[in-house]
Design a protein around this motif. Structure first.
Motif, PDB file in Angstrom:
ATOM      1  N   MET A 180       0.854  -1.273   0.184  1.00 38.99           N
ATOM      2  CA  MET A 180      -0.013  -0.156   0.048  1.00 38.99           C
ATOM      3  C   MET A 180       0.669   1.207   0.003  1.00 38.99           C
ATOM      4  O   MET A 180       1.857   1.322   0.719  1.00 38.99           O
ATOM      5  N   LEU A 181       0.637   2.257  -0.755  1.00 42.70           N
ATOM      6  CA  LEU A 181       1.214   3.352  -0.743  1.00 42.70           C
ATOM      7  C   LEU A 181       0.453   4.654  -0.566  1.00 42.70           C
ATOM      8  O   LEU A 181      -0.743   4.557  -1.120  1.00 42.70           O
ATOM      9  N   ALA A 182       0.879   5.370   0.182  1.00 44.71           N
ATOM     10  CA  ALA A 182       0.192   6.607   0.496  1.00 44.71           C
ATOM     11  C   ALA A 182       1.086   7.830   0.892  1.00 44.71           C
ATOM     12  O   ALA A 182       2.412   7.504   1.391  1.00 44.71           O
ATOM     13  N   ALA A 183       0.542   9.036   0.910  1.00 45.45           N
ATOM     14  CA  ALA A 183       1.439  10.156   1.379  1.00 45.45           C
ATOM     15  C   ALA A 183       1.713   9.950   2.769  1.00 45.45           C
ATOM     16  O   ALA A 183       0.620   9.613   3.710  1.00 45.45           O
ATOM     17  N   SER A 184       2.728  10.535   3.412  1.00 42.54           N
ATOM     18  CA  SER A 184       2.912  10.518   4.766  1.00 42.54           C
ATOM     19  C   SER A 184       1.819  11.366   5.624  1.00 42.54           C
ATOM     20  O   SER A 184       1.678  10.959   6.838  1.00 42.54           O
ATOM     21  N   SER A 185       1.449  12.254   5.031  1.00 40.66           N
ATOM     22  CA  SER A 185       0.365  13.122   5.750  1.00 40.66           C
ATOM     23  C   SER A 185      -0.904  12.511   5.528  1.00 40.66           C
ATOM     24  O   SER A 185      -1.875  13.171   6.379  1.00 40.66           O
ATOM     25  N   ASP A 186      -1.237  11.393   4.849  1.00 38.27           N
ATOM     26  CA  ASP A 186      -2.633  11.109   4.852  1.00 38.27           C
ATOM     27  C   ASP A 186      -2.834  10.382   6.244  1.00 38.27           C
ATOM     28  O   ASP A 186      -2.077   9.593   6.794  1.00 38.27           O
ATOM     29  N   PRO A 187      -4.098  10.917   6.801  1.00 38.80           N
ATOM     30  CA  PRO A 187      -4.370  10.027   8.212  1.00 38.80           C
ATOM     31  C   PRO A 187      -4.644   8.705   7.939  1.00 38.80           C
ATOM     32  O   PRO A 187      -5.138   8.041   7.015  1.00 38.80           O
ATOM     33  N   LEU A 188      -4.235   7.755   9.162  1.00 39.95           N
ATOM     34  CA  LEU A 188      -4.070   6.396   8.979  1.00 39.95           C
ATOM     35  C   LEU A 188      -5.615   6.093   8.841  1.00 39.95           C
ATOM     36  O   LEU A 188      -6.025   5.053   8.025  1.00 39.95           O
ATOM     37  N   LEU A 189      -6.478   6.640   9.525  1.00 38.51           N
ATOM     38  CA  LEU A 189      -8.201   6.379   9.366  1.00 38.51           C
ATOM     39  C   LEU A 189      -8.355   6.368   7.909  1.00 38.51           C
ATOM     40  O   LEU A 189      -9.107   5.430   7.665  1.00 38.51           O
ATOM     41  N   SER A 190      -7.933   7.094   7.154  1.00 37.53           N
ATOM     42  CA  SER A 190      -8.533   7.121   5.407  1.00 37.53           C
ATOM     43  C   SER A 190      -7.958   6.031   4.800  1.00 37.53           C
ATOM     44  O   SER A 190      -8.435   5.634   3.618  1.00 37.53           O
ATOM     45  N   LEU A 191      -7.034   5.295   5.507  1.00 42.45           N
ATOM     46  CA  LEU A 191      -6.402   4.171   4.610  1.00 42.45           C
ATOM     47  C   LEU A 191      -7.151   2.646   5.194  1.00 42.45           C
ATOM     48  O   LEU A 191      -6.680   1.548   4.634  1.00 42.45           O
ATOM     49  N   THR A 192      -7.818   2.759   6.059  1.00 42.48           N
ATOM     50  CA  THR A 192      -8.372   1.623   6.683  1.00 42.48           C
ATOM     51  C   THR A 192      -9.956   1.166   6.518  1.00 42.48           C
ATOM     52  O   THR A 192     -10.631   2.116   6.140  1.00 42.48           O
ATOM     53  N   GLN A 193     -10.044   0.040   6.845  1.00 37.08           N
ATOM     54  CA  GLN A 193     -11.516  -0.365   6.710  1.00 37.08           C
ATOM     55  C   GLN A 193     -11.915  -0.964   8.256  1.00 37.08           C
ATOM     56  O   GLN A 193     -11.129  -1.066   9.025  1.00 37.08           O
ATOM     57  N   GLU A 194     -13.335  -0.594   8.670  1.00 38.01           N
ATOM     58  CA  GLU A 194     -13.590  -1.209   9.870  1.00 38.01           C
ATOM     59  C   GLU A 194     -13.517  -2.576  10.208  1.00 38.01           C
ATOM     60  O   GLU A 194     -13.879  -3.227   9.147  1.00 38.01           O
ATOM     61  N   PRO A 195     -13.459  -3.023  11.345  1.00 38.64           N
ATOM     62  CA  PRO A 195     -12.818  -2.242  12.545  1.00 38.64           C
ATOM     63  C   PRO A 195     -11.559  -1.994  12.387  1.00 38.64           C
ATOM     64  O   PRO A 195     -10.639  -2.682  11.832  1.00 38.64           O
ATOM     65  N   LEU A 196     -11.195  -0.731  12.696  1.00 36.31           N
ATOM     66  CA  LEU A 196      -9.625  -0.310  12.909  1.00 36.31           C
ATOM     67  C   LEU A 196      -9.052  -1.180  13.895  1.00 36.31           C
ATOM     68  O   LEU A 196      -9.035  -1.154  14.981  1.00 36.31           O
ATOM     69  N   ILE A 197      -8.025  -1.817  13.266  1.00 38.38           N
ATOM     70  CA  ILE A 197      -7.165  -2.545  14.061  1.00 38.38           C
ATOM     71  C   ILE A 197      -5.615  -2.264  13.941  1.00 38.38           C
ATOM     72  O   ILE A 197      -5.205  -2.309  12.814  1.00 38.38           O
ATOM     73  N   PHE A 198      -5.138  -1.730  15.201  1.00 38.92           N
ATOM     74  CA  PHE A 198      -3.793  -1.493  15.397  1.00 38.92           C
ATOM     75  C   PHE A 198      -3.254  -1.675  16.589  1.00 38.92           C
ATOM     76  O   PHE A 198      -3.907  -2.048  17.770  1.00 38.92           O
ATOM     77  N   SER A 199      -1.866  -1.701  16.784  1.00 36.71           N
ATOM     78  CA  SER A 199      -1.003  -1.918  17.779  1.00 36.71           C
ATOM     79  C   SER A 199      -0.397  -0.448  18.311  1.00 36.71           C
ATOM     80  O   SER A 199       0.096   0.273  17.294  1.00 36.71           O
ATOM     81  N   SER A 200      -0.344  -0.434  19.682  1.00 37.29           N
ATOM     82  CA  SER A 200       0.281   0.865  20.209  1.00 37.29           C
ATOM     83  C   SER A 200       1.847   0.465  20.225  1.00 37.29           C
ATOM     84  O   SER A 200       1.971  -0.909  20.389  1.00 37.29           O
ATOM     85  N   VAL A 201       2.563   1.427  20.208  1.00 40.79           N
ATOM     86  CA  VAL A 201       4.162   0.941  20.177  1.00 40.79           C
ATOM     87  C   VAL A 201       4.399   0.430  21.767  1.00 40.79           C
ATOM     88  O   VAL A 201       5.410  -0.020  22.183  1.00 40.79           O
ATOM     89  N   LYS A 202       3.481   0.625  22.664  1.00 38.62           N
ATOM     90  CA  LYS A 202       3.613   0.181  24.005  1.00 38.62           C
ATOM     91  C   LYS A 202       3.008  -1.070  24.455  1.00 38.62           C
ATOM     92  O   LYS A 202       3.156  -1.649  25.466  1.00 38.62           O
ATOM     93  N   ASN A 203       2.354  -1.708  23.399  1.00 42.37           N
ATOM     94  CA  ASN A 203       1.824  -3.048  23.714  1.00 42.37           C
ATOM     95  C   ASN A 203       2.951  -3.890  23.906  1.00 42.37           C
ATOM     96  O   ASN A 203       3.894  -3.977  23.371  1.00 42.37           O
TER      97      ASN A 203
END
Length: 67
Positions: free
Chosen positions: A1-24
């Motif tokens: 997947m390619l996107a501009a670094s300024s694109d919000p992460l939310l604009s690149l995903t589908q629901e449900p939004l699944i991600f990990s924090s760097v602290k996990n």
């Protein structure tokens, strides 16, 4: 997947939004992969800015190291 670094992460995903924090912790990340049958998992910082991606190969290596 390619996107501009300024694109919000939310604009690149589908629901449900699944991600990990760097602290996990490793166990939490493994549980996300198992629960959602993931191949990749975005990792975000405290500002929800993408900092990296964890792959299923990374998880397999982690689990093998724990054996």
């Amino acid at each position: 997947m390619l996107a501009a670094s300024s694109d919000p992460l939310l604009s690149l995903t589908q629901e449900p939004l699944i991600f990990s924090s760097v602290k996990n912790k490793d166990k939490e990340v493994v549980e996300l992969f198992d629960k959602y049958n993931l191949f990749t998992l975005p990792v975000v910082d405290e500002n929800r800015k993408l900092t990296g991606v964890i792959t299923s190969d990374d998880i397999i290596s982690l689990l093998r190291a724990q054996l």
